[in-house]
Design an enzyme around this catalytic site. Structure first.
Site, PDB file in Angstrom:
ATOM      1  N   SER A 165       7.865  18.327 -10.870  1.00  0.00           N
ATOM      2  CA  SER A 165       7.723  18.683  -9.468  1.00  0.00           C
ATOM      3  C   SER A 165       8.908  18.201  -8.641  1.00  0.00           C
ATOM      4  O   SER A 165      10.022  18.667  -8.827  1.00  0.00           O
ATOM      5  CB  SER A 165       6.403  18.136  -8.944  1.00  0.00           C
ATOM      6  OG  SER A 165       5.657  19.159  -8.394  1.00  0.00           O
ATOM      7  N   ASP A 266       0.080  27.670 -10.240  1.00  0.00           N
ATOM      8  CA  ASP A 266       0.822  26.709  -9.437  1.00  0.00           C
ATOM      9  C   ASP A 266       1.387  27.400  -8.196  1.00  0.00           C
ATOM     10  O   ASP A 266       1.859  28.534  -8.263  1.00  0.00           O
ATOM     11  CB  ASP A 266       1.956  26.123 -10.281  1.00  0.00           C
ATOM     12  CG  ASP A 266       2.652  24.953  -9.607  1.00  0.00           C
ATOM     13  OD1 ASP A 266       2.180  24.516  -8.546  1.00  0.00           O
ATOM     14  OD2 ASP A 266       3.655  24.485 -10.147  1.00  0.00           O
TER      15      ASP A 266
END
Length: 307
Positions: A165, A266
């Site tokens: 991330s 996501d």
């Protein structure tokens, strides 16, 4: 007002709250845990080390058991939207123990300084300094505060970087800098992986909403404004939007192998795929792979799957 009676300046719920007195409350975090001489599940040893006193950078380093030969090293950057989580947290420690064991690598997770107290680009600078410190061990005479695990067990022909991330975002920017500036002692990065990279931009792509006002309120936008308020170009700064027009070429990534991993549900999946395609079309000469995991969604900053 916050629950403690202090006046709130700004907040991004349910993740972080800033008060007018300058204090910060992180609302979703994993507890800090100590390192272990032998993890009960994996047998991996870990310890905490000081990378630099000024600026203050530390790390947790992991060594698989029964080592009598040199190993690859993985320099890892944790997620948490640049403002949360820690290399010393329970989630990070459990993950790194398993990763070091399964991959049979020396792994070092960097404790970089967090925004908003330390706004970007500080995290990028900390992680670059940490990587340079690691590779300086390839010549023992070039590092003053050397670590014996790095000096003894690492094969500097097999240096890897990775992150999840926000950590994957950091890894990308580290690779670009390594490609343009080079690493200490001429060490090269053999490979890298970007897991669910936190990239974003003003122009919608793929399945992203095209509603301008809604996009401005999405956590991907508001969090960037919080952690890097002075970013030239805002959410189209190349550090967040590496495929933005005029942002520079990805053909100069400083590694020979790259793995990009995205997840079907996501929020930033399409950004990861766009990045993969941009690298593929950039003229970069390395080995590139995309992993697209079906049905593996997450919420930003959720523990174990962090932004």
């Amino acid at each position: 007002m916050g629950s403690d009676g202090k006046e709130v300046a700004t907040q991004i719920l349910p993740y972080i709250r800033l008060y007018k007195d300058g204090s910060v409350q992180r609302l979703v975090e994993s507890p800090i845990v100590p390192p272990s001489p032998s993890d009960p599940e994996t047998g991996v040893s870990s310890k905490d080390i000081i990378v630099s006193q000024n600026p203050p950078i530390s790390a947790r380093i992991y060594l698989p058991k029964h080592q009598n030969h040199k190993l690859p090293i993985l320099v890892y950057f944790h997620g948490g939207a640049f403002c949360s989580e820690s290399a010393f947290s329970f989630v990070e420690t459990k993950f790194m123990n398993r990763l070091a064991s399964l991959a049979n690598v020396v792994a070092i997770s960097i404790e970089y300084r967090l925004a908003p107290e330390h706004p970007l680009p500080i995290a990028y600078q900390d992680c670059w300094a940490a990587l340079q410190w690691v590779v300086s061990h390839s010549n023992a005479d070039t590092v003053s505060n050397k670590d014996p695990w790095v000096s003894t067990y690492v094969d500097f022909d097999r240096v890897y970087v990775g992150g999840d991330s926000a950590g994957a975002n950091i890894a990308n920017n580290i690779l670009l800098r390594a490609g343009s500036e080079g690493l200490n002692n001429g060490v090269e990065i053999k490979g890298a992986f970007l897991t669910h990279p936190y990239f974003w931009g003003s122009n919608p792509i793929g399945s992203e909403t095209k509603d301008v006002k809604r996009r401005e309120k999405l956590v991907m936008s508001t969090m960037w404004q919080l952690v890097y308020p002075e970013a030239p170009g805002g959410i189209d700064n190349p550090m967040l939007n590496p495929v933005v027009e005029g942002g520079g070429s990805l053909g100069g990534l400083g590694c020979s192998r790259l793995l990009v991993s995205v997840a079907e549900k996501d929020w930033v999946r399409d950004r990861g795929i766009s990045y993969y395609n941009a690298v593929k079309e950039s003229g970069w000469k390395g080995e590139l792979e995309l992993v697209d995991v079906e049905g593996n969604g997450r919420k930003a900053l959720q523990l174990g799957s962090k932004m």
